[in-house]
Design a protein around this motif. Structure first.
Motif, PDB file in Angstrom:
ATOM      1  N   PHE A 188       0.821  -1.194   0.000  1.00  0.00           N
ATOM      2  CA  PHE A 188       0.000   0.000   0.000  1.00  0.00           C
ATOM      3  C   PHE A 188       0.866   1.259   0.000  1.00  0.00           C
ATOM      4  O   PHE A 188       0.602   2.219  -0.720  1.00  0.00           O
ATOM      5  CB  PHE A 188      -0.945   0.012   1.216  1.00  0.00           C
ATOM      6  CG  PHE A 188      -2.074  -0.961   1.114  1.00  0.00           C
ATOM      7  CD1 PHE A 188      -2.521  -1.389  -0.123  1.00  0.00           C
ATOM      8  CD2 PHE A 188      -2.695  -1.455   2.239  1.00  0.00           C
ATOM      9  CE1 PHE A 188      -3.563  -2.290  -0.243  1.00  0.00           C
ATOM     10  CE2 PHE A 188      -3.746  -2.360   2.145  1.00  0.00           C
ATOM     11  CZ  PHE A 188      -4.172  -2.777   0.900  1.00  0.00           C
ATOM     12  N   PHE A 189       1.922   1.251   0.789  1.00  0.00           N
ATOM     13  CA  PHE A 189       2.759   2.437   0.910  1.00  0.00           C
ATOM     14  C   PHE A 189       3.447   2.750  -0.418  1.00  0.00           C
ATOM     15  O   PHE A 189       3.491   3.900  -0.845  1.00  0.00           O
ATOM     16  CB  PHE A 189       3.807   2.217   2.004  1.00  0.00           C
ATOM     17  CG  PHE A 189       4.660   3.420   2.281  1.00  0.00           C
ATOM     18  CD1 PHE A 189       4.134   4.507   2.961  1.00  0.00           C
ATOM     19  CD2 PHE A 189       5.979   3.472   1.849  1.00  0.00           C
ATOM     20  CE1 PHE A 189       4.911   5.621   3.206  1.00  0.00           C
ATOM     21  CE2 PHE A 189       6.753   4.580   2.095  1.00  0.00           C
ATOM     22  CZ  PHE A 189       6.221   5.655   2.787  1.00  0.00           C
ATOM     23  N   VAL A 190       3.983   1.725  -1.080  1.00  0.00           N
ATOM     24  CA  VAL A 190       4.649   1.941  -2.362  1.00  0.00           C
ATOM     25  C   VAL A 190       3.652   2.463  -3.402  1.00  0.00           C
ATOM     26  O   VAL A 190       3.953   3.400  -4.160  1.00  0.00           O
ATOM     27  CB  VAL A 190       5.303   0.633  -2.847  1.00  0.00           C
ATOM     28  CG1 VAL A 190       5.835   0.798  -4.272  1.00  0.00           C
ATOM     29  CG2 VAL A 190       6.440   0.228  -1.916  1.00  0.00           C
ATOM     30  N   GLY A 191       2.468   1.877  -3.424  1.00  0.00           N
ATOM     31  CA  GLY A 191       1.470   2.337  -4.386  1.00  0.00           C
ATOM     32  C   GLY A 191       1.059   3.779  -4.162  1.00  0.00           C
ATOM     33  O   GLY A 191       0.943   4.560  -5.114  1.00  0.00           O
ATOM     34  N   ILE A 192       0.864   4.149  -2.902  1.00  0.00           N
ATOM     35  CA  ILE A 192       0.474   5.527  -2.592  1.00  0.00           C
ATOM     36  C   ILE A 192       1.581   6.505  -2.971  1.00  0.00           C
ATOM     37  O   ILE A 192       1.328   7.567  -3.546  1.00  0.00           O
ATOM     38  CB  ILE A 192       0.117   5.651  -1.100  1.00  0.00           C
ATOM     39  CG1 ILE A 192      -1.188   4.919  -0.813  1.00  0.00           C
ATOM     40  CG2 ILE A 192      -0.011   7.122  -0.692  1.00  0.00           C
ATOM     41  CD1 ILE A 192      -1.546   4.867   0.650  1.00  0.00           C
ATOM     42  N   MET A 193       2.822   6.141  -2.691  1.00  0.00           N
ATOM     43  CA  MET A 193       3.937   7.027  -3.023  1.00  0.00           C
ATOM     44  C   MET A 193       4.073   7.217  -4.540  1.00  0.00           C
ATOM     45  O   MET A 193       4.250   8.328  -5.025  1.00  0.00           O
ATOM     46  CB  MET A 193       5.245   6.467  -2.449  1.00  0.00           C
ATOM     47  CG  MET A 193       5.362   6.555  -0.940  1.00  0.00           C
ATOM     48  SD  MET A 193       5.330   8.284  -0.340  1.00  0.00           S
ATOM     49  CE  MET A 193       3.635   8.414   0.243  1.00  0.00           C
ATOM     50  N   LEU A 194       3.969   6.116  -5.278  1.00  0.00           N
ATOM     51  CA  LEU A 194       4.055   6.227  -6.739  1.00  0.00           C
ATOM     52  C   LEU A 194       2.899   7.065  -7.292  1.00  0.00           C
ATOM     53  O   LEU A 194       3.081   7.886  -8.198  1.00  0.00           O
ATOM     54  CB  LEU A 194       4.046   4.832  -7.365  1.00  0.00           C
ATOM     55  CG  LEU A 194       5.298   3.981  -7.147  1.00  0.00           C
ATOM     56  CD1 LEU A 194       5.098   2.587  -7.731  1.00  0.00           C
ATOM     57  CD2 LEU A 194       6.516   4.645  -7.773  1.00  0.00           C
ATOM     58  N   GLY A 195       1.712   6.850  -6.734  1.00  0.00           N
ATOM     59  CA  GLY A 195       0.565   7.633  -7.188  1.00  0.00           C
ATOM     60  C   GLY A 195       0.723   9.116  -6.909  1.00  0.00           C
ATOM     61  O   GLY A 195       0.412   9.955  -7.761  1.00  0.00           O
ATOM     62  N   LEU A 196       1.230   9.459  -5.731  1.00  0.00           N
ATOM     63  CA  LEU A 196       1.439  10.867  -5.403  1.00  0.00           C
ATOM     64  C   LEU A 196       2.500  11.498  -6.299  1.00  0.00           C
ATOM     65  O   LEU A 196       2.378  12.665  -6.704  1.00  0.00           O
ATOM     66  CB  LEU A 196       1.846  11.000  -3.930  1.00  0.00           C
ATOM     67  CG  LEU A 196       0.736  10.745  -2.894  1.00  0.00           C
ATOM     68  CD1 LEU A 196       1.308  10.794  -1.485  1.00  0.00           C
ATOM     69  CD2 LEU A 196      -0.390  11.770  -3.054  1.00  0.00           C
ATOM     70  N   ILE A 197       3.548  10.734  -6.609  1.00  0.00           N
ATOM     71  CA  ILE A 197       4.594  11.258  -7.502  1.00  0.00           C
ATOM     72  C   ILE A 197       4.014  11.577  -8.884  1.00  0.00           C
ATOM     73  O   ILE A 197       4.272  12.636  -9.455  1.00  0.00           O
ATOM     74  CB  ILE A 197       5.757  10.246  -7.611  1.00  0.00           C
ATOM     75  CG1 ILE A 197       6.514  10.178  -6.287  1.00  0.00           C
ATOM     76  CG2 ILE A 197       6.711  10.638  -8.738  1.00  0.00           C
ATOM     77  CD1 ILE A 197       7.552   9.067  -6.231  1.00  0.00           C
ATOM     78  N   VAL A 198       3.215  10.644  -9.417  1.00  0.00           N
ATOM     79  CA  VAL A 198       2.600  10.877 -10.725  1.00  0.00           C
ATOM     80  C   VAL A 198       1.640  12.058 -10.667  1.00  0.00           C
ATOM     81  O   VAL A 198       1.580  12.889 -11.584  1.00  0.00           O
ATOM     82  CB  VAL A 198       1.879   9.601 -11.203  1.00  0.00           C
ATOM     83  CG1 VAL A 198       1.102   9.875 -12.491  1.00  0.00           C
ATOM     84  CG2 VAL A 198       2.877   8.483 -11.434  1.00  0.00           C
ATOM     85  N   LEU A 199       0.866  12.152  -9.572  1.00  0.00           N
ATOM     86  CA  LEU A 199      -0.093  13.247  -9.432  1.00  0.00           C
ATOM     87  C   LEU A 199       0.611  14.600  -9.402  1.00  0.00           C
ATOM     88  O   LEU A 199       0.236  15.530 -10.134  1.00  0.00           O
ATOM     89  CB  LEU A 199      -0.918  13.046  -8.163  1.00  0.00           C
ATOM     90  CG  LEU A 199      -1.916  14.158  -7.820  1.00  0.00           C
ATOM     91  CD1 LEU A 199      -2.958  14.296  -8.912  1.00  0.00           C
ATOM     92  CD2 LEU A 199      -2.579  13.899  -6.480  1.00  0.00           C
ATOM     93  N   VAL A 200       1.639  14.727  -8.572  1.00  0.00           N
ATOM     94  CA  VAL A 200       2.371  15.997  -8.467  1.00  0.00           C
ATOM     95  C   VAL A 200       3.060  16.327  -9.790  1.00  0.00           C
ATOM     96  O   VAL A 200       3.048  17.476 -10.258  1.00  0.00           O
ATOM     97  CB  VAL A 200       3.391  15.925  -7.312  1.00  0.00           C
ATOM     98  CG1 VAL A 200       4.269  17.168  -7.299  1.00  0.00           C
ATOM     99  CG2 VAL A 200       2.672  15.776  -5.977  1.00  0.00           C
ATOM    100  N   SER A 201       3.650  15.311 -10.428  1.00  0.00           N
ATOM    101  CA  SER A 201       4.302  15.537 -11.719  1.00  0.00           C
ATOM    102  C   SER A 201       3.285  15.988 -12.764  1.00  0.00           C
ATOM    103  O   SER A 201       3.561  16.893 -13.564  1.00  0.00           O
ATOM    104  CB  SER A 201       5.004  14.259 -12.184  1.00  0.00           C
ATOM    105  OG  SER A 201       5.951  13.824 -11.242  1.00  0.00           O
ATOM    106  N   GLY A 202       2.107  15.349 -12.753  1.00  0.00           N
ATOM    107  CA  GLY A 202       1.071  15.731 -13.703  1.00  0.00           C
ATOM    108  C   GLY A 202       0.597  17.165 -13.511  1.00  0.00           C
ATOM    109  O   GLY A 202       0.387  17.896 -14.491  1.00  0.00           O
TER     110      GLY A 202
END
Length: 331
Positions: A188-202
């Motif tokens: 869960f932690f890895v998925g949330i971190m990757l999702g936040l990175i993509v969101l901020v980058s987007g």
């Protein structure tokens, strides 16, 4: 929680609309000022009702309850259509103000003012010239999406309540089980971190794209902004497609049974998912037709074509993955 979030922003939007219309109330129909007040009251009452009664399964006064819930549902859809129309009209007028002469824009403003209840003799007085008026106007315009989402959110919840009127649920069924969510479990932690990175980058790419396209007059900078925008989205869509395919493959090795019981919430989720995807399919299809028919075919066109094709593929794989997940039994 999501409903309350959208409700708060909808109330803020109503406050901005009241402030905007109050800036020139003397030349407006009274209904223009009363409408956001009534809408704010409706949002408060409905949010409280859904917060208190969303989990109720009613078995008395069935016809009256169904009638009231369907009336609430249609009211939300009417508010949704009104918000979409207002937002579209506002965008159209913004485009006209930039691309037409001042005389044409004044004539269009006069025509619209006659439709919405302004007196034609006081069109000049109804212009929003003060700074506070502009703040109110821009504020409620940017908050329209929250009001649109609130109406759809509430409509979905009311529809599920309507389907559940008179429904009997077996509370001892083996497939009803609460799932525990642990934030810092590794996956869960890895998925949330990757999702936040993509969101901020987007968000960063979107801001850079909007700034360069709207402020720059050089065609080279606009081309660079479009190239950056398309490349980022192509990479994200490719990753999302691969992840959805991987999830569907993992489902094939899972020994859990499929849940075939009637479930109005799940049925609504699937219908909304497919309905929302149809809009994106249509946009991508028309984009592909326009790109293929246009000349010359440059790098931007190739990127746009790739983006449209990947958008169709990603939505297809994602919908299959989500629908399969919705029909699977809990562990």
């Amino acid at each position: 929680g999501g409903l309350i979030l959208f409700a708060i922003f909808s109330l803020v939007m109503d406050v901005f609309k009241i402030g905007y219309y109050s800036s020139f109330y003397s030349c407006l129909s009274a209904i223009k000022i009363i409408y956001p007040i009534v809408q704010a009251i409706f949002v408060v009452v409905q949010t409280y009702f859904l917060w208190v009664s969303a989990k109720d399964c009613i078995h008395v006064h069935l016809n009256v309850t169904r009638c009231g819930l369907m009336l609430t549902l249609t009211t939300n859809l009417a508010v949704w259509m009104s918000a979409v129309t207002d937002e579209s009209v506002h965008k159209a007028h913004s485009k006209l103000k930039k691309n037409t002469t001042e005389e044409i824009f004044r004539w269009l403003l006069k025509e619209r003012s006659q439709r919405v209840g302004m007196r034609s003799s006081s069109v000049e007085e109804c212009n929003c010239n003060s700074q506070i008026c502009q703040i109110f106007k821009n504020g409620y315009f940017w908050l329209y999406p929250f009001n649109i989402e609130y109406s759809l959110f509430a409509s979905a919840m009311v529809y599920v309540m309507w389907k559940n009127v008179g429904r009997f649920i077996d509370h001892h069924s083996h497939h009803i089980q609460r799932l525990k969510f642990r934030l810092f479990r590794r996956t869960f932690f890895v998925g949330i971190m990757l999702g936040l990175i993509v969101l901020v980058s987007g968000l960063g790419v979107l801001i850079l794209y909007e700034v360069q396209v709207n402020s720059s007059t050089e065609s080279s900078k606009k081309s660079q902004a479009l190239t950056m925008y398309y490349i980022f989205n192509i990479v994200c869509l490719s990753l999302m497609s691969l992840v959805c395919i991987g999830g569907s493959v993992i489902y094939r090795f899972d020994k859990r049974d499929m849940d075939r019981h009637k479930n109005p919430t799940r049925t609504l989720d699937v219908a909304l998912l497919m309905g929302a995807a149809l809009g994106q399919y249509a946009i991508s299809y028309y984009s592909i037709v326009a790109i293929v028919a246009s000349t010359p075919r440059d790098t931007i066109s190739a990127l746009n074509l790739t983006y449209a094709l990947l958008m169709i593929a990603q939505h297809t794989f994602q919908n299959v993955f989500i629908i399969e997940g919705l029909h699977r039994q809990p562990p």
